[in-house]
Design a protein around this motif. Structure first.
Motif: not given
Length: 195
Positions: A64-80
């Motif tokens: 999971t990612v605690s980002i301020e966005d609507k539930p269910g939104e998907i993020y690809r986050l490289p480490s940097e």
């Protein structure tokens, strides 16, 4: 150095917080892979995950990612990118993952680390199983994970279609109140003894 590993992390006891673990198991049960890849349940291993960051070339974390966005939104986050996201650190394992990334980024040799995360609806309630929004977005989350795996020159083939409730029941025996085998409740026991 080993090649590629997918690590599902989270806590299955807190609703959507288990999505990363469910996703890793879903991949194991429904897909076959041709190439050098391991898929593991990292649970809440925290700092013990650092070993994987040092032993593999590529690490993909499903979480999971605690980002301020609507539930269910998907993020690809490289480490940097992740290191620059202070707001990401909300749950205990999120804090630990970012702290581990900070430590390994100072080392000469470490994996390419990517977080594939989904914004949860509920990680506070105690309960095994996903919320409706997360269930509706789960297939897309898996599609993103498969795409990420295939970007590492690994062939993925869908071999089964076991649904998420059945995957979770196979892991822990329960999903959103449904159990593998019915456990009698107190009223049933009282009724049976009064016969």
């Amino acid at each position: 150095m080993k090649k590629n590993i997918i690590i599902g992390v989270g806590n299955m006891l807190f609703k959507d917080e288990g999505v990363g673990i469910y996703a890793s198991e879903f991949l194991k049960q429904n897909y076959s892979f041709e190439g050098d890849i391991e898929i593991i349940d990292g649970g809440t291993l925290g700092f013990k995950l650092m070993t994987y960051f040092q032993e593999y070339e590529n690490v993909i974390i499903l979480d999971t990612v605690s980002i301020e966005d609507k539930p269910g939104e998907i993020y690809r986050l490289p480490s940097e990118v992740l290191l620059g996201l202070g707001s990401y650190r909300k749950t205990a394992h999120e804090v630990e993952i970012v702290e581990m990334l900070e430590i390994v980024s100072a080392l000469n040799s470490h994996a390419n680390i990517t977080i594939l995360g989904i914004v949860p609806e509920d990680i506070m309630s105690v309960g095994i199983g996903l919320t409706k929004i997360m269930e509706d977005r789960f297939e897309e989350f898996i599609a993103h994970a498969v795409k990420e795996i295939e970007s590492l020159d690994i062939k993925a083939k869908k071999i089964d279609n076991i649904l998420i409730p059945d995957i979770v029941k196979s892991m822990i025996g329960s999903y959103n109140g449904e159990h593998l085998s019915r456990i009698p409740n107190e009223e049933d026991i009282r009724y049976a003894t009064n016969l």
